[in-house]
Design a protein around this motif. Structure first.
Motif, PDB file in Angstrom:
ATOM      1  N   GLU A  50      48.063  43.203  31.373  1.00 25.09           N
ATOM      2  CA  GLU A  50      49.217  44.098  31.338  1.00 25.09           C
ATOM      3  C   GLU A  50      49.181  45.202  32.389  1.00 25.09           C
ATOM      4  O   GLU A  50      50.227  45.757  32.740  1.00 25.09           O
ATOM      5  CB  GLU A  50      49.328  44.739  29.952  1.00 25.09           C
ATOM      6  N   PHE A  51      47.982  45.583  32.851  1.00 28.12           N
ATOM      7  CA  PHE A  51      47.850  46.741  33.720  1.00 28.12           C
ATOM      8  C   PHE A  51      47.393  46.303  35.108  1.00 28.12           C
ATOM      9  O   PHE A  51      46.685  45.312  35.252  1.00 28.12           O
ATOM     10  CB  PHE A  51      46.843  47.734  33.131  1.00 28.12           C
ATOM     11  N   GLU A  52      47.772  47.088  36.110  1.00 26.48           N
ATOM     12  CA  GLU A  52      47.296  46.775  37.463  1.00 26.48           C
ATOM     13  C   GLU A  52      45.817  47.130  37.624  1.00 26.48           C
ATOM     14  O   GLU A  52      45.085  46.469  38.351  1.00 26.48           O
ATOM     15  CB  GLU A  52      48.125  47.530  38.514  1.00 26.48           C
ATOM     16  N   VAL A  53      45.394  48.196  36.945  1.00 28.58           N
ATOM     17  CA  VAL A  53      44.008  48.677  37.011  1.00 28.58           C
ATOM     18  C   VAL A  53      43.585  49.026  35.590  1.00 28.58           C
ATOM     19  O   VAL A  53      44.396  49.558  34.815  1.00 28.58           O
ATOM     20  CB  VAL A  53      43.884  49.927  37.916  1.00 28.58           C
ATOM     21  N   SER A  60      32.706  41.301  29.486  1.00 29.38           N
ATOM     22  CA  SER A  60      33.972  40.571  29.563  1.00 29.38           C
ATOM     23  C   SER A  60      34.337  40.277  31.010  1.00 29.38           C
ATOM     24  O   SER A  60      34.864  39.198  31.322  1.00 29.38           O
ATOM     25  CB  SER A  60      35.091  41.379  28.900  1.00 29.38           C
ATOM     26  N   TYR A  61      34.076  41.231  31.891  1.00 23.85           N
ATOM     27  CA  TYR A  61      34.370  40.991  33.305  1.00 23.85           C
ATOM     28  C   TYR A  61      33.542  39.833  33.849  1.00 23.85           C
ATOM     29  O   TYR A  61      34.062  38.944  34.529  1.00 23.85           O
ATOM     30  CB  TYR A  61      34.124  42.252  34.134  1.00 23.85           C
ATOM     31  N   VAL A  62      32.244  39.802  33.532  1.00 23.12           N
ATOM     32  CA  VAL A  62      31.402  38.715  34.031  1.00 23.12           C
ATOM     33  C   VAL A  62      31.840  37.379  33.427  1.00 23.12           C
ATOM     34  O   VAL A  62      31.864  36.353  34.112  1.00 23.12           O
ATOM     35  CB  VAL A  62      29.914  39.005  33.766  1.00 23.12           C
ATOM     36  N   VAL A  63      32.231  37.381  32.143  1.00 23.30           N
ATOM     37  CA  VAL A  63      32.774  36.156  31.541  1.00 23.30           C
ATOM     38  C   VAL A  63      34.011  35.688  32.306  1.00 23.30           C
ATOM     39  O   VAL A  63      34.201  34.492  32.545  1.00 23.30           O
ATOM     40  CB  VAL A  63      33.112  36.380  30.050  1.00 23.30           C
ATOM     41  N   ALA A  74      36.355  43.856  40.548  1.00 22.74           N
ATOM     42  CA  ALA A  74      35.793  45.097  40.012  1.00 22.74           C
ATOM     43  C   ALA A  74      35.424  46.086  41.106  1.00 22.74           C
ATOM     44  O   ALA A  74      35.156  45.714  42.256  1.00 22.74           O
ATOM     45  CB  ALA A  74      34.562  44.798  39.161  1.00 22.74           C
ATOM     46  N   LEU A  75      35.391  47.348  40.716  1.00 24.54           N
ATOM     47  CA  LEU A  75      34.849  48.429  41.533  1.00 24.54           C
ATOM     48  C   LEU A  75      33.519  48.865  40.905  1.00 24.54           C
ATOM     49  O   LEU A  75      33.384  48.850  39.671  1.00 24.54           O
ATOM     50  CB  LEU A  75      35.800  49.624  41.561  1.00 24.54           C
ATOM     51  N   VAL A 225      35.500  49.353  36.323  1.00 28.59           N
ATOM     52  CA  VAL A 225      36.940  49.434  36.564  1.00 28.59           C
ATOM     53  C   VAL A 225      37.348  48.183  37.330  1.00 28.59           C
ATOM     54  O   VAL A 225      36.688  47.808  38.306  1.00 28.59           O
ATOM     55  CB  VAL A 225      37.303  50.708  37.358  1.00 28.59           C
ATOM     56  N   VAL A 226      38.414  47.535  36.875  1.00 24.53           N
ATOM     57  CA  VAL A 226      38.882  46.323  37.544  1.00 24.53           C
ATOM     58  C   VAL A 226      40.302  46.491  38.038  1.00 24.53           C
ATOM     59  O   VAL A 226      41.105  47.238  37.468  1.00 24.53           O
ATOM     60  CB  VAL A 226      38.801  45.081  36.621  1.00 24.53           C
TER      61      VAL A 226
END
Length: 330
Positions: A50-53, A60-63, A74-75, A225-226
């Motif tokens: 839903e969000f740009e950032v 969860s990001y690594v998954v 990611a940053l 932050v992604v």
């Protein structure tokens, strides 16, 4: 040219407050900051983008990297870091007098892939003789029934995991002795209420966490932050712009913490606690970027792979937008 309008969903943190209040503005970006609970942010970003950032669980990001292409970039900005020995609770009559006694027990967790629990399973295996597959797991809602994993998981057969009964909650099961222990980022309600049937596995959490840091030099990373990939690919410059602004906001929070004219937070010994943290962890104890965080990220990525959550062990460099790992030299 008009600024690029982006929405950033994130928790309410001192280290991001300048972005929320608009006193620090990312170059070329008109940023709308949504203060949301982390569970809501993660669910809405992972399920619906839903969000740009957004702030996102490191696990969860690594998954999400198993998708090709992956939906996010990611940053190396770590909005949440926390030692997680305090996240392990047990029933008073479960026969658990030390962390080593968790071996062979039935442990609840809201979701298997929660970052805090990945860290604690890894630490228990490395330092307390409790491999991740030496226990049984149940998952479900902690305080409200019906919670499910945010991401589909393909776990190895060695992970013995099942759902709790429909309508049940992990907190109630722990208090009743229906599970032996609970690993959770949030304090379970029986413990918060002083129920004598529920206690922490590590009774002196601060001592355990200081000992862990002294032995490993690792201050665990919880969230990154992604940027949504479609936004990043259309506007790759936003990675550097956001990273610079987030660094500036964090540095402002560092300075405000050490303002002794009045306590910024309702902690009576905030100043000496800050000085103690600096003495133990260094002045840049909440570091961003890769150089100061390589060991922590490498440890987490090893745990994530070993526990069946990622098909291979990623290198820390693979996680982040290249623009956020280097800057211009003047």
């Amino acid at each position: 040219m008009a600024p690029l309008r982006l929405t950033f969903a994130c928790g309410d943190y001192d280290r991001t407050r300048a972005l929320a209040e608009g006193t620090i503005r990312p170059d070329g970006i008109d940023l709308t900051y949504l203060r949301l609970p982390v569970e809501e942010t993660f669910f809405r970003m992972l399920r619906h983008q839903e969000f740009e950032v957004a702030e996102m669980s490191l696990s969860s990001y690594v998954v999400s990297l198993r998708s090709d292409p992956s939906p996010f970039v990611a940053l190396p900005v770590f909005t949440s870091r926390m030692f997680r020995h305090s996240s392990l609770y047990c029933h008073a009559d479960a026969g658990i007098s030390s962390a080593e006694d968790l071996r062979g027990k039935l442990i609840g967790t809201p979701e298997y892939q929660l970052t805090a629990c990945v860290w604690m399973r890894g630490i228990l295996g490395d330092r307390h003789g409790v491999p991740f597959d030496s226990v049984r797991y149940v998952t479900g809602g902690q305080e409200t029934a019906g919670r499910v994993e945010k991401a589909d998981l393909d776990l190895p057969a060695s992970v013995r995991i099942s759902r709790i009964p429909e309508g049940a909650t992990l907190s109630a099961m722990l208090a009743a002795g229906e599970i032996d222990a609970l690993c959770t980022p949030r304090v379970p309600s029986p413990f918060a209420a002083g129920d004598p049937r529920v206690r922490r596995v590590f009774p002196d959490v601060v001592a355990a966490e200081k000992e862990y840091y002294g032995a490993t030099g690792v201050f665990p990373i919880m969230h990154v932050v992604v940027i949504r990939r479609d936004v990043y690919e259309r506007h790759p410059w936003v990675a550097q712009s956001l990273y610079k602004a987030l660094l500036a906001a964090r540095d402002e929070a560092y300075a405000n913490l050490y303002d002794t004219s009045a306590l910024r937070f309702m902690l009576p010994w905030l100043t000496p606690q800050l000085e103690e943290a600096r003495a133990l962890l260094g002045r840049d104890f909440w570091s961003y970027g890769l150089p100061g965080n390589r060991e922590a990220l490498s440890a987490f990525l090893r745990y994530h792979h070993e526990q069946g959550l990622s098909a291979r062990q990623f290198a820390p460099e693979e996680l982040f937008a290249p623009q956020s790992l280097e800057s211009a030299v003047i």
